[in-house]
Design a protein around this motif. Sequence first.
Motif, PDB file in Angstrom:
ATOM      1  N   GLU A  85      45.721  18.032   6.791  1.00  0.00           N
ATOM      2  CA  GLU A  85      46.101  16.662   6.433  1.00  0.00           C
ATOM      3  C   GLU A  85      44.991  15.707   6.875  1.00  0.00           C
ATOM      4  O   GLU A  85      44.549  15.742   8.023  1.00  0.00           O
ATOM      5  CB  GLU A  85      47.406  16.282   7.138  1.00  0.00           C
ATOM      6  CG  GLU A  85      47.966  14.940   6.737  1.00  0.00           C
ATOM      7  CD  GLU A  85      48.581  14.942   5.343  1.00  0.00           C
ATOM      8  OE1 GLU A  85      48.436  13.912   4.671  1.00  0.00           O
ATOM      9  OE2 GLU A  85      49.179  15.949   4.936  1.00  0.00           O
ATOM     10  N   VAL A  86      44.509  14.878   5.940  1.00  0.00           N
ATOM     11  CA  VAL A  86      43.528  13.859   6.302  1.00  0.00           C
ATOM     12  C   VAL A  86      44.270  12.705   6.980  1.00  0.00           C
ATOM     13  O   VAL A  86      45.106  12.053   6.357  1.00  0.00           O
ATOM     14  CB  VAL A  86      42.747  13.354   5.069  1.00  0.00           C
ATOM     15  CG1 VAL A  86      41.847  12.178   5.454  1.00  0.00           C
ATOM     16  CG2 VAL A  86      41.902  14.482   4.478  1.00  0.00           C
ATOM     17  N   VAL A  87      43.972  12.484   8.257  1.00  0.00           N
ATOM     18  CA  VAL A  87      44.671  11.479   9.069  1.00  0.00           C
ATOM     19  C   VAL A  87      43.770  10.280   9.363  1.00  0.00           C
ATOM     20  O   VAL A  87      44.241   9.164   9.526  1.00  0.00           O
ATOM     21  CB  VAL A  87      45.179  12.116  10.388  1.00  0.00           C
ATOM     22  CG1 VAL A  87      45.714  11.060  11.349  1.00  0.00           C
ATOM     23  CG2 VAL A  87      46.257  13.156  10.085  1.00  0.00           C
ATOM     24  N   ARG A  88      42.469  10.507   9.430  1.00  0.00           N
ATOM     25  CA  ARG A  88      41.473   9.480   9.770  1.00  0.00           C
ATOM     26  C   ARG A  88      41.796   8.851  11.130  1.00  0.00           C
ATOM     27  O   ARG A  88      41.873   7.636  11.288  1.00  0.00           O
ATOM     28  CB  ARG A  88      41.393   8.437   8.659  1.00  0.00           C
ATOM     29  CG  ARG A  88      40.167   7.504   8.718  1.00  0.00           C
ATOM     30  CD  ARG A  88      38.834   8.217   8.611  1.00  0.00           C
ATOM     31  NE  ARG A  88      38.667   8.934   7.358  1.00  0.00           N
ATOM     32  CZ  ARG A  88      38.162   8.412   6.240  1.00  0.00           C
ATOM     33  NH1 ARG A  88      37.758   7.162   6.229  1.00  0.00           N
ATOM     34  NH2 ARG A  88      38.015   9.162   5.156  1.00  0.00           N
ATOM     35  N   LEU A  89      41.970   9.714  12.123  1.00  0.00           N
ATOM     36  CA  LEU A  89      42.245   9.246  13.482  1.00  0.00           C
ATOM     37  C   LEU A  89      41.126   8.348  13.997  1.00  0.00           C
ATOM     38  O   LEU A  89      41.359   7.428  14.772  1.00  0.00           O
ATOM     39  CB  LEU A  89      42.419  10.448  14.422  1.00  0.00           C
ATOM     40  CG  LEU A  89      42.769  10.135  15.875  1.00  0.00           C
ATOM     41  CD1 LEU A  89      44.164   9.543  15.977  1.00  0.00           C
ATOM     42  CD2 LEU A  89      42.663  11.387  16.743  1.00  0.00           C
ATOM     43  N   GLY A  90      39.908   8.618  13.549  1.00  0.00           N
ATOM     44  CA  GLY A  90      38.751   7.877  14.065  1.00  0.00           C
ATOM     45  C   GLY A  90      38.511   6.539  13.415  1.00  0.00           C
ATOM     46  O   GLY A  90      37.452   5.930  13.637  1.00  0.00           O
ATOM     47  N   GLN A  91      39.469   6.040  12.641  1.00  0.00           N
ATOM     48  CA  GLN A  91      39.330   4.737  11.970  1.00  0.00           C
ATOM     49  C   GLN A  91      38.916   3.648  12.965  1.00  0.00           C
ATOM     50  O   GLN A  91      39.658   3.311  13.878  1.00  0.00           O
ATOM     51  CB  GLN A  91      40.663   4.353  11.310  1.00  0.00           C
ATOM     52  CG  GLN A  91      40.677   2.969  10.681  1.00  0.00           C
ATOM     53  CD  GLN A  91      42.076   2.576  10.204  1.00  0.00           C
ATOM     54  OE1 GLN A  91      42.956   3.416  10.071  1.00  0.00           O
ATOM     55  NE2 GLN A  91      42.293   1.293   9.962  1.00  0.00           N
ATOM     56  N   GLY A  92      37.711   3.138  12.802  1.00  0.00           N
ATOM     57  CA  GLY A  92      37.240   2.011  13.616  1.00  0.00           C
ATOM     58  C   GLY A  92      36.853   2.331  15.048  1.00  0.00           C
ATOM     59  O   GLY A  92      36.416   1.430  15.770  1.00  0.00           O
ATOM     60  N   VAL A  93      36.975   3.585  15.489  1.00  0.00           N
ATOM     61  CA  VAL A  93      36.701   3.912  16.903  1.00  0.00           C
ATOM     62  C   VAL A  93      35.250   3.618  17.280  1.00  0.00           C
ATOM     63  O   VAL A  93      34.966   3.120  18.367  1.00  0.00           O
ATOM     64  CB  VAL A  93      37.053   5.388  17.210  1.00  0.00           C
ATOM     65  CG1 VAL A  93      36.519   5.795  18.580  1.00  0.00           C
ATOM     66  CG2 VAL A  93      38.559   5.595  17.168  1.00  0.00           C
ATOM     67  N   ASP A  94      34.323   3.902  16.350  1.00  0.00           N
ATOM     68  CA  ASP A  94      32.904   3.688  16.654  1.00  0.00           C
ATOM     69  C   ASP A  94      32.626   2.216  16.947  1.00  0.00           C
ATOM     70  O   ASP A  94      31.777   1.885  17.768  1.00  0.00           O
ATOM     71  CB  ASP A  94      32.051   4.171  15.467  1.00  0.00           C
ATOM     72  CG  ASP A  94      30.566   4.196  15.805  1.00  0.00           C
ATOM     73  OD1 ASP A  94      30.215   4.823  16.820  1.00  0.00           O
ATOM     74  OD2 ASP A  94      29.770   3.583  15.074  1.00  0.00           O
ATOM     75  N   LYS A  95      33.383   1.330  16.295  1.00  0.00           N
ATOM     76  CA  LYS A  95      33.159  -0.113  16.449  1.00  0.00           C
ATOM     77  C   LYS A  95      33.972  -0.708  17.593  1.00  0.00           C
ATOM     78  O   LYS A  95      33.468  -1.507  18.376  1.00  0.00           O
ATOM     79  CB  LYS A  95      33.530  -0.822  15.136  1.00  0.00           C
ATOM     80  CG  LYS A  95      33.070  -2.269  15.048  1.00  0.00           C
ATOM     81  CD  LYS A  95      33.386  -2.867  13.684  1.00  0.00           C
ATOM     82  CE  LYS A  95      32.469  -2.294  12.617  1.00  0.00           C
ATOM     83  NZ  LYS A  95      32.723  -2.912  11.290  1.00  0.00           N
ATOM     84  N   THR A  96      35.245  -0.304  17.708  1.00  0.00           N
ATOM     85  CA  THR A  96      36.144  -0.954  18.673  1.00  0.00           C
ATOM     86  C   THR A  96      36.325  -0.177  19.977  1.00  0.00           C
ATOM     87  O   THR A  96      36.736  -0.740  20.991  1.00  0.00           O
ATOM     88  CB  THR A  96      37.547  -1.140  18.062  1.00  0.00           C
ATOM     89  OG1 THR A  96      38.148   0.154  17.846  1.00  0.00           O
ATOM     90  CG2 THR A  96      37.474  -1.893  16.741  1.00  0.00           C
ATOM     91  N   GLY A  97      36.053   1.135  19.923  1.00  0.00           N
ATOM     92  CA  GLY A  97      36.274   1.967  21.108  1.00  0.00           C
ATOM     93  C   GLY A  97      37.722   2.344  21.326  1.00  0.00           C
ATOM     94  O   GLY A  97      38.074   2.909  22.360  1.00  0.00           O
ATOM     95  N   GLU A  98      38.589   2.023  20.349  1.00  0.00           N
ATOM     96  CA  GLU A  98      40.020   2.322  20.488  1.00  0.00           C
ATOM     97  C   GLU A  98      40.581   2.945  19.216  1.00  0.00           C
ATOM     98  O   GLU A  98      40.081   2.700  18.116  1.00  0.00           O
ATOM     99  CB  GLU A  98      40.803   1.032  20.786  1.00  0.00           C
ATOM    100  CG  GLU A  98      40.477   0.419  22.132  1.00  0.00           C
ATOM    101  CD  GLU A  98      41.425  -0.712  22.487  1.00  0.00           C
ATOM    102  OE1 GLU A  98      42.159  -1.186  21.594  1.00  0.00           O
ATOM    103  OE2 GLU A  98      41.431  -1.114  23.662  1.00  0.00           O
ATOM    104  N   LEU A  99      41.636   3.739  19.396  1.00  0.00           N
ATOM    105  CA  LEU A  99      42.356   4.276  18.247  1.00  0.00           C
ATOM    106  C   LEU A  99      43.149   3.148  17.594  1.00  0.00           C
ATOM    107  O   LEU A  99      43.872   2.420  18.273  1.00  0.00           O
ATOM    108  CB  LEU A  99      43.304   5.398  18.683  1.00  0.00           C
ATOM    109  CG  LEU A  99      42.660   6.647  19.291  1.00  0.00           C
ATOM    110  CD1 LEU A  99      43.732   7.604  19.780  1.00  0.00           C
ATOM    111  CD2 LEU A  99      41.754   7.350  18.278  1.00  0.00           C
ATOM    112  N   HIS A 100      43.021   3.001  16.288  1.00  0.00           N
ATOM    113  CA  HIS A 100      43.686   1.935  15.540  1.00  0.00           C
ATOM    114  C   HIS A 100      45.188   2.232  15.454  1.00  0.00           C
ATOM    115  O   HIS A 100      45.586   3.391  15.300  1.00  0.00           O
ATOM    116  CB  HIS A 100      43.087   1.864  14.129  1.00  0.00           C
ATOM    117  CG  HIS A 100      43.397   0.617  13.386  1.00  0.00           C
ATOM    118  ND1 HIS A 100      44.637   0.365  12.825  1.00  0.00           N
ATOM    119  CD2 HIS A 100      42.627  -0.472  13.107  1.00  0.00           C
ATOM    120  CE1 HIS A 100      44.611  -0.815  12.231  1.00  0.00           C
ATOM    121  NE2 HIS A 100      43.406  -1.346  12.382  1.00  0.00           N
TER     122      HIS A 100
END
Length: 306
Positions: A34-49
């Motif tokens: 399942e594609v979940v995209r857990l890493g959405q925005g982590v590189d920029k914000t440092g947090e899980l969205h």
Amino acid sequence: MKVAALDLGTNTFLCLIAEGDRNGITKVHKDLVEVVRLGQGVDKTGELHPEALARARKCLTEFKKEIDRHHVDKILAMATSAARDARNGQELFDIGKELGIPIEVIPGEDEARISYQGATGGVIDPTKTNLVLDVGGGSTELIVGHGDKILFGESLNIGGVRLTERFVTQQPIAEQEQQKLRHYIDGELKKVLSEIQKNKPDQIIAVAGTPTAIAAAEIGGFDEKKVDKYVLTKEHLKFWVTEFSQTSVEEKRSKYHLGGRADIIFAGASILLAVVEALNMNGLLVSTKGVRYGVALEMLRSGSRS
């Protein structure tokens, strides 16, 4: 013994329900993706969205229903790059605890061995030196082994989601953005290239969604028997990198059935090509196995993890 082994990646969650013993896996009951995209925005914000955590909960809830149906003896989920990088990564572990799915971050000293065992499915040609290339959403693992002995392993902060969020603003992708992305990949690879070359790998075994999706596109649809051990040549990888750079996300979805991977496939393909070119290899071998197989083998062989 029946086990459920989960690989909670930056882009994709996978769940393998398998049976076996200390000698290895004897039967696969389910292999869920399942594609979940857990890493959405982590590189920029440092947090899980929050949206990513909601998708993770929904996916793990469905996985748990399937796990319960199969009455497994042991469950273990391994979290990789996004959970390691995020300040609020504990929220993912709390979801696992609520659902009865133990989640661990793969310890650095174990990651190479688990990835290598998983990629080879536990069946290793003792005469060959392999470079296992695991392109994830947030990081890429490169592990060199001869037979079942690990010679070198390193994790680089280059992955499909991370690089797309950092360098790609629109698709088709501008030439300048393509060059910046490739330049960054080459810079990261330089950190490990001499160590890999020193061990003289005979072949590259590529795992995870990027190589399997490209192989499926070449053969006209995903068929595990055809995709596993499929050879992706350097020339074909060059074609796909160009093709993915010149098409919109929607075109990639409709023409090549890439689903939730369509927007990050260019970055993933660029990593594959960069490694093949850096090592002056003719191509790579695709494996449908991966970390989840390594986690399953760990549980079957140890008999003590839960």
